[in-house]
Design a protein around this motif. Structure first.
Motif, PDB file in Angstrom:
ATOM      1  N   ILE A  13     -14.316 -39.358 -24.949  1.00 32.49           N
ATOM      2  CA  ILE A  13     -13.560 -38.105 -24.970  1.00 32.49           C
ATOM      3  C   ILE A  13     -12.134 -38.330 -24.482  1.00 32.49           C
ATOM      4  O   ILE A  13     -11.171 -37.861 -25.083  1.00 32.49           O
ATOM      5  CB  ILE A  13     -14.275 -37.032 -24.112  1.00 32.49           C
ATOM      6  CG1 ILE A  13     -15.561 -36.575 -24.816  1.00 32.49           C
ATOM      7  CG2 ILE A  13     -13.371 -35.828 -23.859  1.00 32.49           C
ATOM      8  CD1 ILE A  13     -16.447 -35.675 -23.976  1.00 32.49           C
ATOM      9  N   SER A  20     -17.829 -39.608 -21.770  1.00 34.88           N
ATOM     10  CA  SER A  20     -16.578 -39.108 -21.194  1.00 34.88           C
ATOM     11  C   SER A  20     -15.429 -40.074 -21.482  1.00 34.88           C
ATOM     12  O   SER A  20     -14.277 -39.675 -21.618  1.00 34.88           O
ATOM     13  CB  SER A  20     -16.715 -38.888 -19.691  1.00 34.88           C
ATOM     14  OG  SER A  20     -16.950 -40.107 -19.035  1.00 34.88           O
ATOM     15  N   SER A  66     -15.853 -32.043 -16.250  1.00 34.74           N
ATOM     16  CA  SER A  66     -17.037 -32.661 -15.648  1.00 34.74           C
ATOM     17  C   SER A  66     -16.645 -33.161 -14.266  1.00 34.74           C
ATOM     18  O   SER A  66     -15.466 -33.262 -13.942  1.00 34.74           O
ATOM     19  CB  SER A  66     -17.511 -33.832 -16.509  1.00 34.74           C
ATOM     20  OG  SER A  66     -16.509 -34.830 -16.535  1.00 34.74           O
ATOM     21  N   ASP A  98     -14.179 -25.731 -28.169  1.00 31.91           N
ATOM     22  CA  ASP A  98     -15.104 -25.679 -27.029  1.00 31.91           C
ATOM     23  C   ASP A  98     -15.463 -27.060 -26.490  1.00 31.91           C
ATOM     24  O   ASP A  98     -15.537 -27.260 -25.283  1.00 31.91           O
ATOM     25  CB  ASP A  98     -16.397 -24.949 -27.419  1.00 31.91           C
ATOM     26  CG  ASP A  98     -16.142 -23.462 -27.650  1.00 31.91           C
ATOM     27  OD1 ASP A  98     -15.233 -22.924 -27.004  1.00 31.91           O
ATOM     28  OD2 ASP A  98     -16.837 -22.864 -28.489  1.00 31.91           O
ATOM     29  N   LYS A  99     -15.684 -28.016 -27.393  1.00 24.84           N
ATOM     30  CA  LYS A  99     -16.209 -29.316 -26.965  1.00 24.84           C
ATOM     31  C   LYS A  99     -15.127 -30.289 -26.489  1.00 24.84           C
ATOM     32  O   LYS A  99     -15.420 -31.224 -25.754  1.00 24.84           O
ATOM     33  CB  LYS A  99     -17.003 -29.955 -28.107  1.00 24.84           C
ATOM     34  CG  LYS A  99     -18.309 -29.222 -28.396  1.00 24.84           C
ATOM     35  CD  LYS A  99     -19.120 -29.940 -29.451  1.00 24.84           C
ATOM     36  CE  LYS A  99     -20.448 -29.208 -29.698  1.00 24.84           C
ATOM     37  NZ  LYS A  99     -21.245 -29.851 -30.759  1.00 24.84           N
ATOM     38  N   LEU A 100     -13.887 -30.081 -26.909  1.00 26.57           N
ATOM     39  CA  LEU A 100     -12.847 -31.046 -26.536  1.00 26.57           C
ATOM     40  C   LEU A 100     -11.621 -30.387 -25.913  1.00 26.57           C
ATOM     41  O   LEU A 100     -11.245 -30.689 -24.793  1.00 26.57           O
ATOM     42  CB  LEU A 100     -12.425 -31.876 -27.754  1.00 26.57           C
ATOM     43  CG  LEU A 100     -11.456 -33.016 -27.425  1.00 26.57           C
ATOM     44  CD1 LEU A 100     -12.197 -34.128 -26.689  1.00 26.57           C
ATOM     45  CD2 LEU A 100     -10.818 -33.576 -28.689  1.00 26.57           C
ATOM     46  N   TRP A 109     -10.851 -27.142 -24.930  1.00 27.48           N
ATOM     47  CA  TRP A 109     -11.049 -26.295 -23.740  1.00 27.48           C
ATOM     48  C   TRP A 109     -12.420 -26.560 -23.118  1.00 27.48           C
ATOM     49  O   TRP A 109     -13.086 -25.665 -22.629  1.00 27.48           O
ATOM     50  CB  TRP A 109     -10.892 -24.811 -24.082  1.00 27.48           C
ATOM     51  CG  TRP A 109     -10.032 -24.148 -23.064  1.00 27.48           C
ATOM     52  CD1 TRP A 109     -10.427 -23.606 -21.868  1.00 27.48           C
ATOM     53  CD2 TRP A 109      -8.609 -24.005 -23.095  1.00 27.48           C
ATOM     54  NE1 TRP A 109      -9.346 -23.138 -21.175  1.00 27.48           N
ATOM     55  CE2 TRP A 109      -8.210 -23.358 -21.899  1.00 27.48           C
ATOM     56  CE3 TRP A 109      -7.628 -24.349 -24.014  1.00 27.48           C
ATOM     57  CZ2 TRP A 109      -6.885 -23.046 -21.617  1.00 27.48           C
ATOM     58  CZ3 TRP A 109      -6.315 -24.050 -23.735  1.00 27.48           C
ATOM     59  CH2 TRP A 109      -5.949 -23.404 -22.556  1.00 27.48           C
ATOM     60  N   ARG A 110     -12.799 -27.837 -23.126  1.00 30.03           N
ATOM     61  CA  ARG A 110     -14.098 -28.203 -22.567  1.00 30.03           C
ATOM     62  C   ARG A 110     -14.086 -27.991 -21.060  1.00 30.03           C
ATOM     63  O   ARG A 110     -13.032 -28.004 -20.418  1.00 30.03           O
ATOM     64  CB  ARG A 110     -14.413 -29.662 -22.888  1.00 30.03           C
ATOM     65  CG  ARG A 110     -13.547 -30.655 -22.150  1.00 30.03           C
ATOM     66  CD  ARG A 110     -13.615 -32.042 -22.753  1.00 30.03           C
ATOM     67  NE  ARG A 110     -12.818 -32.951 -21.944  1.00 30.03           N
ATOM     68  CZ  ARG A 110     -13.322 -33.727 -20.998  1.00 30.03           C
ATOM     69  NH1 ARG A 110     -14.602 -33.714 -20.747  1.00 30.03           N
ATOM     70  NH2 ARG A 110     -12.548 -34.524 -20.295  1.00 30.03           N
ATOM     71  N   LYS A 111     -15.260 -27.800 -20.493  1.00 32.58           N
ATOM     72  CA  LYS A 111     -15.378 -27.648 -19.042  1.00 32.58           C
ATOM     73  C   LYS A 111     -15.154 -29.000 -18.392  1.00 32.58           C
ATOM     74  O   LYS A 111     -15.592 -30.021 -18.900  1.00 32.58           O
ATOM     75  CB  LYS A 111     -16.764 -27.116 -18.674  1.00 32.58           C
ATOM     76  CG  LYS A 111     -16.996 -25.672 -19.105  1.00 32.58           C
ATOM     77  CD  LYS A 111     -18.392 -25.221 -18.718  1.00 32.58           C
ATOM     78  CE  LYS A 111     -18.633 -23.789 -19.182  1.00 32.58           C
ATOM     79  NZ  LYS A 111     -20.019 -23.351 -18.886  1.00 32.58           N
ATOM     80  N   ASP A 136      -6.218 -33.869 -19.612  1.00 36.67           N
ATOM     81  CA  ASP A 136      -6.906 -32.625 -19.967  1.00 36.67           C
ATOM     82  C   ASP A 136      -5.941 -31.447 -19.985  1.00 36.67           C
ATOM     83  O   ASP A 136      -5.922 -30.640 -20.915  1.00 36.67           O
ATOM     84  CB  ASP A 136      -8.029 -32.331 -18.957  1.00 36.67           C
ATOM     85  CG  ASP A 136      -9.386 -32.767 -19.493  1.00 36.67           C
ATOM     86  OD1 ASP A 136      -9.587 -32.658 -20.708  1.00 36.67           O
ATOM     87  OD2 ASP A 136     -10.226 -33.217 -18.709  1.00 36.67           O
TER      88      ASP A 136
END
Length: 742
Positions: free
Chosen positions: A326, A323, A378, A370-372, A374-376, A396
């Motif tokens: 990211i 994280s 945490s 998807d991975k960065l 508009w990632r969910k 974000d």
């Protein structure tokens, strides 16, 4: 001016922490022929006195520090410390017997840290430094060294933030070489500075955003030549490989980013560099959470303490938490996407578009979606101090908005918009055109298939998917709708509309407007604009609309939303009015069926409805209050009258407006206002090619017909049945008012 004895005695009473004496020694040891060794030792003594105070200033002890009678940074500045450090830093610009003086990177770093800490704590210091243009330009040269890069960049960013006049990058010595030698990490940080230098300076006054003021500013700009922001954009675009490197940074995957060691090095520097203290605080919190979970630890030393290699202690088994990697990447991408977005909207738009396409920015962003992007979230997603995950200030959230703004700028009136699709989706567009027996869009045929998105879904389809899942109160709805609408803007494309209709976009929009009864004016406006572009001239869209809005109760809610603010909904009113006119002139069973069944078309077809819209559209705007946002109301009113003129009903509409004026007991107030608005329309649009092209493309009415209609309405002959003056009684005539900016 003062003896050391005097300063020492005075220090005992005033508690100056020995700073004046240290400055006296610094002055004595920093002469031109000094070797600066003693000078650096003195700086090492001064630095902690100021850094602890600055650290307190930006943390919980800030109020306490401000109440201190003579804070160290204030004393440092009072006794000439700031000016002395500027002089020391700029020594390399002085030549003695043909040789330039040199000071060490370590000494430069100390000077920069002390200057920054003083700027943080003492009001007015940053502004004073900003006024020293030669010093600001010189600071750029200090970024050539990796050791002083972060300190220099952060100080420059603060100075440029308060500088009244924008700096010109073409004055920076060897700019191209400087930027070309940055590594990717430095380039990403440099984008923070570029954000200030390539954006047009905002006056902060709402009046300056009126079209009157903008027109006046444009006339002034024409005589002055390109603005500093435009010059800076051109300077950057002339640097070989600059845009390509930005595209690589923007699309770099987290796994490809800087290794653990160099990232930790930067984090340590951030820790001692206060501009990023809150970010690091959050990063460390995330790291600690994950470290505890993974039974591993990363121990950060206090400011100034480090191992021989300059890195914090790390366990041999420690991996940098994912994280944290990211967030590191998100912070970089924010700045890079902003710079690319500004360049896309600048004078060299076509050049930037070509390069962005060539360097595959869009497929790269698609792979990160998807991975960065508009990632969910945490449980431990980074949140800045004093904010929450849904705050617009969190990295974000900001990354998502910046990404959507970039898509909007990229798609808007440009054929490269089809790069947002993948090969399969482009084939789908071709199939839609083939089935409808209409020619394929030329831009689709011309799209370079090697540059489009790969994977199962293109970027536009991914955006639609997250858009439909967005919570009702989400701040993203506005930006999502704007990004999708920009894909539809320009000449109406049936295939583009059907592509989106097949993915349930119309039903989603109607759900948000009617069923969720959206209250946000910004979101409503963006949804109405998108709905208008989606439905314009499209019989299938009107059928879908009627199927969804299948009760009078739903239709009344929809009308309530439209009528609640015509500034927000007028683009939809315009699109429905234009569509109705086209459908009425078509001989087709499908069209006839829609005309007979669709509640919305039946509502708009009534003359009283059109007159109600026309009256309110003219009444809510005035020349002095016209902006880029509400000028659409003027153009929508013109569309209604142009279509009336086609049917030879223009005199009827003007006569009805006159009657409505009289019913309000205020004869002349509306038509005089409309006359002034049309005079401004001529002044504004007859000199701007882009706006006129947009009007023509969006309405499918030739611009010559727009001009003719305005001229007919402004005809001074009171005998003309289509002239506004024929419907304003002499005592109420007020059509020659000067509306130019004072």
């Amino acid at each position: 001016m003062f003896t050391e004895t005097f300063l020492t005695e005075r220090d005992k009473q005033s508690k100056w922490s020995g700073i004046p004496q240290l400055l006296l020694k610094l002055y004595a040891t920093s002469h031109l022929h000094s070797d600066f060794v003693e000078c650096q030792n003195i700086l090492k003594e001064i630095s902690p006195l100021l850094s602890m105070e600055a650290m307190a200033f930006v943390t919980e002890e800030r109020k306490l520090t401000q109440e201190t009678t003579y804070p160290n940074t204030y004393i440092f500045d009072l006794f000439g410390g700031v000016d002395l450090l500027v002089e020391i830093l700029m020594r390399p610009t002085i030549s003695i017997r043909g040789q330039k003086l040199k000071i060490s990177d370590e000494m430069s770093k100390d000077c920069l840290s002390i200057l920054y800490n003083t700027c943080v704590c003492t009001e007015g210091v940053t502004k004073r430094l900003a006024e020293k243009n030669d010093f600001v330009i010189f600071l750029f040269t200090l970024m050539t060294s990796k050791k002083t890069f972060l300190q220099t960049a952060t100080l420059i960013e603060d100075i440029l933030g308060v500088k009244k006049e924008m700096i010109r990058l073409d004055e920076v010595p060897n700019l191209s070489s400087l930027v070309s030698n940055f590594d990717q990490q430095q380039l990403a940080n440099f984008c923070r500075i570029l954000a200030v230098t390539i954006s047009e300076m905002d006056t902060g006054n709402d009046d300056k955003h009126t079209l009157l003021a903008k027109n006046a500013q444009q006339k002034k700009s024409l005589s002055l030549g390109p603005s500093a922001a435009e010059i800076n954009q051109a300077a950057l675009l002339s640097i070989p490989g600059f845009v390509e490197r930005l595209c690589k940074l923007a699309t770099r995957k987290v796994s490809e980013s800087t290794g653990t060691a160099s990232f930790l090095q930067e984090l340590e520097e951030w820790y001692t560099w206060l501009d990023n203290a809150l970010v690091l605080d959050a990063l460390m919190r995330v790291a600690n959470e994950e470290s505890e979970h993974n039974q591993a630890s990363i121990v950060f030393p206090p400011p100034g303490a480090s191992e021989e290699n300059g890195l914090p202690h790390t366990s041999t088994r420690t991996q940098l938490p994912q994280s944290m990697k990211i967030m590191h990447e998100i912070m970089y991408k924010l700045e890079v996407l902003y710079v690319l977005c500004v360049l896309l909207m600048g004078r060299q738009r076509n050049q930037v578009h070509r390069m962005i396409a060539e360097f595959k920015l869009i497929p790269g962003l698609n792979n990160l979606f998807d991975k960065l992007i508009w990632r969910k979230h945490s449980a431990s997603a980074l949140v800045l101090h004093g904010h929450n995950q849904n705050c617009d200030c969190s990295p974000d959230i900001t990354l998502k908005i910046q990404f959507l703004r970039l898509l909007q700028s990229f798609s808007d009136h440009h054929e490269n918009k089809y790069l947002l699709l993948n090969n399969q989706e482009l084939n789908e567009l071709s199939a839609i055109s083939l089935k409808a027996n209409i020619p394929e869009v030329e831009a689709v045929l011309n799209t370079d298939r090697s540059l489009v998105c790969d994977g199962k879904r293109g970027l536009l389809t991914r955006l639609l998917q997250v858009m439909k899942k967005e919570p009702a109160e989400s701040s993203f709805r506005f930006w999502q709708a704007r990004a999708v609408e920009s894909f539809l803007r320009g000449t109406t494309s049936y295939a583009d509309q059907m592509f989106l209709l097949k993915r349930g976009l119309l039903e989603h929009i109607l759900y948000c407007i009617v069923d969720s009864e959206c209250k946000s004016r910004d979101v409503l406006q963006s949804y109405f604009d998108l709905l208008g572009e989606l439905m314009k001239f499209n019989v299938d869209a009107f059928k879908r609309f009627n199927k969804y809005i299948n009760t009078d109760a739903k239709f009344q809610v929809f009308l309530k939303q439209i009528n609640s603010s015509l500034v927000d909904s007028n683009m939809l009113v315009r699109c429905v009015t234009l569509s109705l006119d086209r459908f009425e002139n078509q001989v087709d069973m499908k069209v006839a069926e829609v005309l007979s069944e669709c509640r919305l078309l039946a509502y708009i077809s009534q003359v009283p409805t059109q007159m109600s819209f026309l009256f309110r559209l003219i009444n809510i705007i005035h020349v002095q209050t016209l902006t880029q946002e509400n000028v659409s109301c003027l153009n929508t009113s013109l569309v209604i009258l142009m279509l009336a003129r086609r049917k030879e009903r223009l005199p009827l509409y003007l006569r009805l407006l006159q009657r409505m004026e009289h019913s309000k007991k205020y004869p002349g107030f509306l038509l005089n206002n409309f006359h002034n608005l049309l005079r401004f329309w001529q002044q504004h649009y007859l000199h701007k090619d882009k706006d006129s092209t947009c009007l023509e493309n969006s309405s499918c009415i030739s611009f010559s017909y727009w001009k003719e209609t305005v001229s007919i309405l402004l005809n001074p002959d009171r005998q003309s049945p289509s002239a506004l003056v024929s419907y304003i009684e002499e005592p109420y005539m007020d059509i020659d008012r000067d509306f130019t900016e004072e």
